[in-house]
Design a protein around this motif. Structure first.
Motif, PDB file in Angstrom:
ATOM      1  N   ALA A 135       0.854  -1.194   0.000  1.00  0.00           N
ATOM      2  CA  ALA A 135       0.000   0.000   0.000  1.00  0.00           C
ATOM      3  C   ALA A 135       0.881   1.233   0.000  1.00  0.00           C
ATOM      4  CB  ALA A 135      -0.928   0.024   1.215  1.00  0.00           C
ATOM      5  N   ALA A 136       0.356   2.307  -0.580  1.00  0.00           N
ATOM      6  CA  ALA A 136       1.101   3.570  -0.567  1.00  0.00           C
ATOM      7  C   ALA A 136       0.106   4.717  -0.586  1.00  0.00           C
ATOM      8  CB  ALA A 136       2.034   3.661  -1.770  1.00  0.00           C
ATOM      9  N   ALA A 137       0.528   5.837  -0.022  1.00  0.00           N
ATOM     10  CA  ALA A 137      -0.328   7.028  -0.031  1.00  0.00           C
ATOM     11  C   ALA A 137       0.520   8.256  -0.289  1.00  0.00           C
ATOM     12  CB  ALA A 137      -1.069   7.170   1.302  1.00  0.00           C
ATOM     13  N   VAL A 138       0.000   9.136  -1.151  1.00  0.00           N
ATOM     14  CA  VAL A 138       0.602  10.455  -1.346  1.00  0.00           C
ATOM     15  C   VAL A 138      -0.251  11.412  -0.520  1.00  0.00           C
ATOM     16  CG1 VAL A 138       1.266  12.218  -3.018  1.00  0.00           C
ATOM     17  CG2 VAL A 138       1.168   9.814  -3.719  1.00  0.00           C
ATOM     18  N   LEU A 139       0.331  11.942   0.568  1.00  0.00           N
ATOM     19  CA  LEU A 139      -0.437  12.800   1.462  1.00  0.00           C
ATOM     20  C   LEU A 139      -0.007  14.251   1.276  1.00  0.00           C
ATOM     21  CD1 LEU A 139      -0.250  10.532   4.644  1.00  0.00           C
ATOM     22  CD2 LEU A 139      -2.042  10.611   2.901  1.00  0.00           C
ATOM     23  N   THR A 140      -0.976  15.132   1.471  1.00  0.00           N
ATOM     24  CA  THR A 140      -0.728  16.557   1.271  1.00  0.00           C
ATOM     25  C   THR A 140      -0.831  17.257   2.614  1.00  0.00           C
ATOM     26  OG1 THR A 140      -1.830  16.360  -0.846  1.00  0.00           O
ATOM     27  CG2 THR A 140      -1.559  18.583   0.017  1.00  0.00           C
ATOM     28  N   SER A 141       0.096  18.168   2.905  1.00  0.00           N
ATOM     29  CA  SER A 141      -0.015  18.865   4.191  1.00  0.00           C
ATOM     30  C   SER A 141       0.067  20.367   4.009  1.00  0.00           C
ATOM     31  CB  SER A 141       1.093  18.403   5.139  1.00  0.00           C
ATOM     32  OG  SER A 141       2.352  18.823   4.665  1.00  0.00           O
ATOM     33  N   ASP A 142      -0.668  21.078   4.889  1.00  0.00           N
ATOM     34  CA  ASP A 142      -0.430  22.511   5.037  1.00  0.00           C
ATOM     35  C   ASP A 142       0.190  22.698   6.417  1.00  0.00           C
ATOM     36  OD1 ASP A 142      -2.486  22.305   6.877  1.00  0.00           O
ATOM     37  OD2 ASP A 142      -3.998  23.229   5.575  1.00  0.00           O
ATOM     38  N   ALA A 143       0.087  23.869   7.008  1.00  0.00           N
ATOM     39  CA  ALA A 143       0.759  24.088   8.290  1.00  0.00           C
ATOM     40  C   ALA A 143       0.172  23.221   9.405  1.00  0.00           C
ATOM     41  CB  ALA A 143       0.670  25.566   8.670  1.00  0.00           C
ATOM     42  N   HIS A 144      -1.102  22.819   9.264  1.00  0.00           N
ATOM     43  CA  HIS A 144      -1.751  22.145  10.384  1.00  0.00           C
ATOM     44  C   HIS A 144      -2.227  20.739  10.094  1.00  0.00           C
ATOM     45  CE1 HIS A 144      -1.783  26.145  12.043  1.00  0.00           C
ATOM     46  NE2 HIS A 144      -2.393  26.566  10.959  1.00  0.00           N
ATOM     47  N   THR A 145      -2.638  20.500   8.849  1.00  0.00           N
ATOM     48  CA  THR A 145      -3.403  19.289   8.577  1.00  0.00           C
ATOM     49  C   THR A 145      -2.845  18.522   7.385  1.00  0.00           C
ATOM     50  OG1 THR A 145      -5.321  20.573   9.268  1.00  0.00           O
ATOM     51  CG2 THR A 145      -5.767  18.449   8.279  1.00  0.00           C
ATOM     52  N   ILE A 146      -2.952  17.186   7.518  1.00  0.00           N
ATOM     53  CA  ILE A 146      -2.557  16.313   6.416  1.00  0.00           C
ATOM     54  C   ILE A 146      -3.819  15.696   5.828  1.00  0.00           C
ATOM     55  CG2 ILE A 146      -1.287  14.211   5.844  1.00  0.00           C
ATOM     56  CD1 ILE A 146       0.486  14.813   8.296  1.00  0.00           C
ATOM     57  N   THR A 147      -3.928  15.733   4.496  1.00  0.00           N
ATOM     58  CA  THR A 147      -5.077  15.104   3.839  1.00  0.00           C
ATOM     59  C   THR A 147      -4.564  14.144   2.768  1.00  0.00           C
ATOM     60  OG1 THR A 147      -5.173  16.991   2.351  1.00  0.00           O
ATOM     61  CG2 THR A 147      -6.703  17.012   4.194  1.00  0.00           C
ATOM     62  N   ALA A 148      -5.477  13.315   2.251  1.00  0.00           N
ATOM     63  CA  ALA A 148      -5.077  12.305   1.274  1.00  0.00           C
ATOM     64  C   ALA A 148      -5.125  12.887  -0.128  1.00  0.00           C
ATOM     65  CB  ALA A 148      -6.003  11.101   1.379  1.00  0.00           C
ATOM     66  N   GLY A 149      -3.983  12.800  -0.864  1.00  0.00           N
ATOM     67  CA  GLY A 149      -3.941  13.257  -2.253  1.00  0.00           C
ATOM     68  C   GLY A 149      -4.107  12.097  -3.213  1.00  0.00           C
ATOM     69  N   GLY A 150      -3.408  10.996  -2.915  1.00  0.00           N
ATOM     70  CA  GLY A 150      -3.507   9.817  -3.760  1.00  0.00           C
ATOM     71  C   GLY A 150      -3.327   8.567  -2.906  1.00  0.00           C
ATOM     72  N   VAL A 151      -4.117   7.514  -3.179  1.00  0.00           N
ATOM     73  CA  VAL A 151      -4.082   6.306  -2.347  1.00  0.00           C
ATOM     74  C   VAL A 151      -4.124   5.065  -3.232  1.00  0.00           C
ATOM     75  CG1 VAL A 151      -5.382   4.959  -0.644  1.00  0.00           C
ATOM     76  CG2 VAL A 151      -5.225   7.443  -0.393  1.00  0.00           C
ATOM     77  N   TRP A 152      -3.360   4.065  -2.856  1.00  0.00           N
ATOM     78  CA  TRP A 152      -3.470   2.755  -3.495  1.00  0.00           C
ATOM     79  C   TRP A 152      -3.212   1.683  -2.463  1.00  0.00           C
ATOM     80  CZ3 TRP A 152      -0.533  -1.624  -4.221  1.00  0.00           C
ATOM     81  CH2 TRP A 152      -1.057  -2.556  -5.133  1.00  0.00           C
ATOM     82  N   PRO A 153      -3.993   0.601  -2.371  1.00  0.00           N
ATOM     83  CA  PRO A 153      -5.149   0.287  -3.206  1.00  0.00           C
ATOM     84  C   PRO A 153      -6.300   1.260  -2.905  1.00  0.00           C
ATOM     85  CG  PRO A 153      -4.455  -1.619  -1.874  1.00  0.00           C
ATOM     86  CD  PRO A 153      -3.712  -0.439  -1.369  1.00  0.00           C
ATOM     87  N   GLY A 172     -12.927  12.158   4.404  1.00  0.00           N
ATOM     88  CA  GLY A 172     -12.807  12.797   5.724  1.00  0.00           C
ATOM     89  C   GLY A 172     -11.433  12.606   6.345  1.00  0.00           C
ATOM     90  N   PHE A 173     -10.496  11.983   5.620  1.00  0.00           N
ATOM     91  CA  PHE A 173      -9.201  11.665   6.226  1.00  0.00           C
ATOM     92  C   PHE A 173      -8.416  12.919   6.603  1.00  0.00           C
ATOM     93  CE2 PHE A 173      -4.632  10.991   5.718  1.00  0.00           C
ATOM     94  CZ  PHE A 173      -4.427  10.043   6.703  1.00  0.00           C
ATOM     95  N   ARG A 174      -8.058  13.036   7.896  1.00  0.00           N
ATOM     96  CA  ARG A 174      -7.283  14.186   8.386  1.00  0.00           C
ATOM     97  C   ARG A 174      -6.307  13.698   9.434  1.00  0.00           C
ATOM     98  NH1 ARG A 174      -9.761  16.014   5.024  1.00  0.00           N
ATOM     99  NH2 ARG A 174     -11.237  17.722   4.868  1.00  0.00           N
ATOM    100  N   LEU A 175      -5.051  14.137   9.363  1.00  0.00           N
ATOM    101  CA  LEU A 175      -4.103  13.884  10.446  1.00  0.00           C
ATOM    102  C   LEU A 175      -3.498  15.216  10.842  1.00  0.00           C
ATOM    103  CD1 LEU A 175      -2.026  10.772   9.258  1.00  0.00           C
ATOM    104  CD2 LEU A 175      -3.799  10.814  11.027  1.00  0.00           C
ATOM    105  N   PRO A 176      -3.246  15.426  12.146  1.00  0.00           N
ATOM    106  CA  PRO A 176      -2.624  16.694  12.532  1.00  0.00           C
ATOM    107  C   PRO A 176      -1.124  16.671  12.227  1.00  0.00           C
ATOM    108  CG  PRO A 176      -3.058  15.333  14.470  1.00  0.00           C
ATOM    109  CD  PRO A 176      -3.596  14.583  13.292  1.00  0.00           C
ATOM    110  N   VAL A 177      -0.610  17.777  11.700  1.00  0.00           N
ATOM    111  CA  VAL A 177       0.829  17.906  11.490  1.00  0.00           C
ATOM    112  C   VAL A 177       1.492  17.941  12.861  1.00  0.00           C
ATOM    113  CG1 VAL A 177       2.636  19.523  10.723  1.00  0.00           C
ATOM    114  CG2 VAL A 177       0.653  19.072   9.263  1.00  0.00           C
ATOM    115  N   GLY A 178       2.572  17.167  13.042  1.00  0.00           N
ATOM    116  CA  GLY A 178       3.299  17.211  14.321  1.00  0.00           C
ATOM    117  C   GLY A 178       3.017  16.024  15.214  1.00  0.00           C
TER     118      GLY A 178
END
Ligand code: ATP
Ligand code: MG
Length: 405
Positions: A36-54, A62-68
């Motif tokens: 599995a692999a994911a291309v995640l995108t982050s700004d100063a606070h939050t990480i979201t999903a840009g690309g996912v496989w499978p 709704g996927f969100r992770l806090p930066v830090g």
């Protein structure tokens, strides 16, 4: 080791088509033999999903992770890559994203993606079975791929920004042209309704004076003096009417020319030009201005734009506001010139209008005044505020930054 998946991924990253990040995630997984692999995108606070496989990033809206926080969050915050022999992310949404079974631990590499300036823009997260831990060389490959993904995304972003800028500029140019068209139309109306009509009826009066004079010249000797006197009076009336029309045509030509170009502005400068606009407005207008020297360093195009803006603002006051009084102010505050035009008239719904004008559109089809003000402000890099409420009068405020003298 087969190089085919890596070649396919590199080809995708180098291709001119828009980047499909789900396909990139798939390609990264294939190149690293991962499940599995994911291309995640982050700004100063939050990480979201840009690309996912499978699967696809769209499956995890709704996927969100806090930066830090967490390994992924720390890599996004620090920009330092991580390699783990066995890791079990706790966040349930994150586990779903990586397709992990409950309690399952995996081998992981997490590498930061960066833009051209070195700013972290996200992470590449790759997992595989704990039985096949990633080697140091795998981490290097993952980081090299993350670097490419980061640069490619940055390039796409620049292209996107450039396109937006261009289409905004094209819109501006189109608006400027249509505002200019509108001004020309206005001038054509002025000339047609005023000058041409006056000249046509002047010609009529003069012809009829000419006919009467011809009749007078042909009058037999000894004709009735009273009748002759009446004819003379007719000629005089026609000539007087023609004369009045000359005055009218003269005034109208003058005001059409003033609409085109202000001699006062080019000869005496902005403050006297605003004064003359105030005087020409058919209601009392006070001008509150800093001394002329404060504006001596304004470039011609800025002075001319401020003059036009005031002209249209006062035209609107005269035409729409039913005001008893208006104030035009021109101030210099450091490197900013502030022009204001306030009336105590009926006002209008400026909020709806301002949105359109701000977007470079006419307030209403066929009404170009405020749009041309918005246009001129955009070209000057000036901010425009129009505050008005029905029944509360109207204030128009323009702030133009000028470079220090
Ligand atoms: N000072 C004002 N007081 C009241 N209403 C105003 C004022 N200024 C503008 N408006 C309203 O905003 C509308 C849009 O103004 P705008 O100058 O864009 O067009 P216009 O004056 O109607 O036509 P044009 O300027 O093209 O001759 C006007 O029709 C009027 O309803
Ligand atoms: Mg107008």
């Amino acid at each position: 080791v087969s190089t085919a998946p890596l070649v396919a991924l590199l080809a995708r990253l180098g291709a001119r088509e828009p980047l499909d990040l789900d396909a990139v995630a798939e390609g990264v997984a294939a190149a690293l033999g991962a499940h599995a692999a994911a291309v995640l995108t982050s700004d100063a606070h939050t990480i979201t999903a840009g690309g996912v496989w499978p699967g696809r990033a769209a499956d995890h809206p709704g996927f969100r992770l806090p930066v830090g926080r967490g390994v992924t969050g720390l890599v996004a915050a620090s920009g330092r890559p991580e390699r783990m022999a066995a890791d079990a992310p706790r966040d349930p949404a994150h586990r779903r994203l990586l397709g992990l079974r409950p309690g399952e631990a995996v081998a992981r590499v997490v590498t930061p993606t960066r833009d051209r300036d070195g700013q972290v823009t996200g992470v590449l997260s790759v997992v595989r079975d704990v039985a096949q831990p990633f080697a140091a060389a795998d981490l290097e490959l993952a980081q090299a791929l993350a670097d490419l993904v980061g640069l490619r995304r940055h390039a796409d972003e620049l292209v996107r920004a450039d396109r937006t800028q261009r289409s905004r500029r094209d819109l501006r140019i189109a608006q400027a042209i249509s505002a200019e068209e509108a001004e020309r139309r206005r001038l054509a109306y002025d000339l047609h309704d005023g000058v041409t009509t006056a000249l046509a009826s002047m010609s009529f009066h003069l012809s009829s004076a000419e006919l009467t004079m011809a009749a007078l010249a042909d009058a037999p000797p000894g004709a009735d003096p009273a009748a002759l006197g009446q004819r003379f009076e007719q000629v005089r009336t026609q000539v007087r009417a023609a004369h009045d029309l000359v005055d009218l045509a003269y005034d109208q030509t003058r005001s059409a020319i003033t609409g085109l170009h202000s001699l006062v502005l080019s000869d005496l400068g902005l403050v006297p030009a605003l004064e003359s606009l105030a005087e020409a407005t058919p209601l009392p207008v006070d001008l509150v201005a800093d001394p002329s020297e404060a504006f001596a360093d304004l470039p011609d195009h800025v002075a001319s734009a401020l003059h036009r803006i005031t002209q249209e603002a006062l035209r609107n006051v005269a035409k729409h506001a039913h005001a008893s009084h208006a104030v035009v102010s021109l101030r210099r505050v450091g490197d900013v010139v502030v022009l204001g035009c306030t009336d105590d008239g009926v006002g209008f719904d400026a909020r709806a209008t301002a949105d359109r004008v701000g977007a470079g559109q006419a307030a209403e089809p066929g009404h170009y005044g405020l749009a041309s003000i918005g246009e001129r402000c955009a070209l000057l890099g000036a901010t425009l505020r129009i505050e008005s409420l029905p029944g509360m009068g109207t204030t128009l405020m323009v702030e133009v930054p000028v470079s220090p003298a």
